[in-house]
Design an enzyme around this catalytic site. Structure first.
Site, PDB file in Angstrom:
ATOM      1  N   ASP A  45       0.846  -1.203   0.000  1.00 24.46           N
ATOM      2  CA  ASP A  45       0.000   0.000   0.000  1.00 24.46           C
ATOM      3  C   ASP A  45       0.882   1.254   0.000  1.00 24.46           C
ATOM      4  OD1 ASP A  45       0.820  -0.107   2.631  1.00 24.46           O
ATOM      5  OD2 ASP A  45      -1.192  -0.044   3.502  1.00 24.46           O
ATOM      6  N   SER A  46       2.200   1.060   0.019  1.00 21.51           N
ATOM      7  CA  SER A  46       3.128   2.173  -0.233  1.00 21.51           C
ATOM      8  C   SER A  46       2.822   2.812  -1.586  1.00 21.51           C
ATOM      9  CB  SER A  46       4.582   1.666  -0.211  1.00 21.51           C
ATOM     10  OG  SER A  46       4.735   0.534  -1.049  1.00 21.51           O
ATOM     11  N   ASP A  84      -0.948  -6.264  -0.128  1.00 18.22           N
ATOM     12  CA  ASP A  84      -1.315  -5.584   1.115  1.00 18.22           C
ATOM     13  C   ASP A  84      -2.822  -5.430   1.229  1.00 18.22           C
ATOM     14  OD1 ASP A  84       0.522  -4.837   3.046  1.00 18.22           O
ATOM     15  OD2 ASP A  84       1.200  -3.072   1.935  1.00 18.22           O
ATOM     16  N   GLU A 114      -1.393  -5.524   8.832  1.00 18.21           N
ATOM     17  CA  GLU A 114      -0.565  -4.827   9.821  1.00 18.21           C
ATOM     18  C   GLU A 114      -1.192  -4.898  11.198  1.00 18.21           C
ATOM     19  OE1 GLU A 114       0.137  -0.762   8.667  1.00 18.21           O
ATOM     20  OE2 GLU A 114       0.936  -1.315   6.706  1.00 18.21           O
ATOM     21  N   GLU A 181       9.138  -4.097  10.306  1.00 12.32           N
ATOM     22  CA  GLU A 181       9.567  -2.817   9.725  1.00 12.32           C
ATOM     23  C   GLU A 181      10.102  -1.908  10.827  1.00 12.32           C
ATOM     24  OE1 GLU A 181       6.768  -0.948   7.076  1.00 12.32           O
ATOM     25  OE2 GLU A 181       7.904   0.933   7.024  1.00 12.32           O
TER      26      GLU A 181
HETATM   27  O1  KIV Z   1       3.528  -1.055   1.633  1.00 13.09           O
HETATM   28  C1  KIV Z   1       4.679  -1.470   1.570  1.00 13.09           C
HETATM   29  O2  KIV Z   1       5.414  -1.275   0.603  1.00 13.09           O
HETATM   30  C2  KIV Z   1       5.190  -2.219   2.716  1.00 13.09           C
HETATM   31  C3  KIV Z   1       6.659  -2.416   2.800  1.00 13.09           C
HETATM   32  C4  KIV Z   1       7.311  -1.176   3.278  1.00 13.09           C
HETATM   33  C5  KIV Z   1       7.004  -3.575   3.651  1.00 13.09           C
HETATM   34  O3  KIV Z   1       4.436  -2.606   3.563  1.00 13.09           O
END
Ligand code: KIV
EC number: 2.1.2.11
Length: 264
Positions: A45-46, A84, A114, A181
């Site tokens: 979700d980044s 995610d 998460e 993380e």
């Molecule tokens: O959303 C993402 O890219 C992540 C990574 C930073 C592990 O959760």
């Protein structure tokens, strides 16, 4: 690349063989990663930050992740693909099932959620219904407003102990990967030691079984900033393909993250 499964990752953990993971969001980069034999890809979700230019990951929707999961799967048919679950898409086990199904149908092999022990029932319900789960601990960016910023987690003894307990409990509930993380190296090493399942780290030192990087950080093209724990592999090599190969090689040799990229 031969199809990668969770059994391969379990075997690598037992053999002490480290593995690299990258985020990916589209078919072209997924194809590049596949041709460099990147075994695990994450539709993170980044993407809210690196693709959409948002200031955090909260605006990302399940439809966004499903769309990018389909794109990445088209480019990399053989990676183990994690997707995610975005903010509020797994607030209850029922919601988690409904939304995880969308990501699995889009081509994911595993979903990532998460949080700590409050997720135990959700992990049980998902895994009993054939959805493999990666549990993300430490700095959980969807909780940025509770945490008061993007800060290292687990420095205090009680918080560190709680993270160890959470990792063990989530594994017992069925989580097949733990992702850490921004946690101190020694804590990540301890969790990697006590967990039977593979542990992937980002900003967690070089003692975890695997590493993950946001691809924009790997190439030094993040819109905002590059975290201290990341490294610009494109600047080192001047070529995308070589940058991916170098990242993978350094992770496999335990050379990345080095001391300079480690949180003590
Ligand atoms: O959303 C993402 O890219 C992540 C990574 C930073 C592990 O959760």
């Amino acid at each position: 690349m031969k199809k990668v499964t969770i059994s391969d990752l379990m075997k690598w953990k037992q053999e002490g063989r480290k593995f690299a993971t990258s985020t990916a969001y589209d078919a072209s980069f997924a194809q590049l990663f596949e041709s460099e034999e990147m075994p695990v890809l994450l539709v993170g979700d980044s993407l809210g930050m690196v693709l959409q230019g948002q200031s955090d990951t909260l605006p990302v929707t399940i439809e966004d992740i499903a769309y990018h999961t389909r794109c990445v799967r088209a480019g990399s048919p053989n990676c183990l693909l994690m997707a995610d679950m975005p903010f509020m898409s797994y607030a209850t086990p029922e919601q988690a099932c409904e939304n995880a199904a969308k990501l699995m149908r889009a081509g994911a092999n595993m979903v990532k959620i998460e949080g700590g022990d409050w997720l135990i029932d959700t992990v049980k319900v998902l895994t009993e219904r054939a959805v493999p789960v990666c549990a993300h601990l430490g700095l959980t960016p969807q909780s940025v407003h509770i945490l008061g910023g993007y800060k290292v987690q687990g420095r205090e003894q009680d918080k560190a102990e709680r993270m160890v307990r959470d990792a063990i409990a989530l594994q017992a509930a069925g989580a097949q990967i733990i992702l850490l993380e921004c946690v101190p190296r020694d804590l990540a090493a301890r969790i990697t030691e006590v967990c039977d399942v593979p542990v992937i780290g980002i900003g967690a030192g070089n003692m975890t079984d695997g590493q993950v990087l946001v691809m924009h950080d790997m190439f030094g093209i993040s819109a905002n900033y590059i975290p201290k724990f990341s490294k610009n592999f494109l600047a080192e090599t001047g070529d995308l393909r070589k940058a991916v190969a170098m990242y993978k090689d350094e992770v496999e040799r335990g050379a990345f993250p080095s001391h300079a990229h480690t949180i003590a």
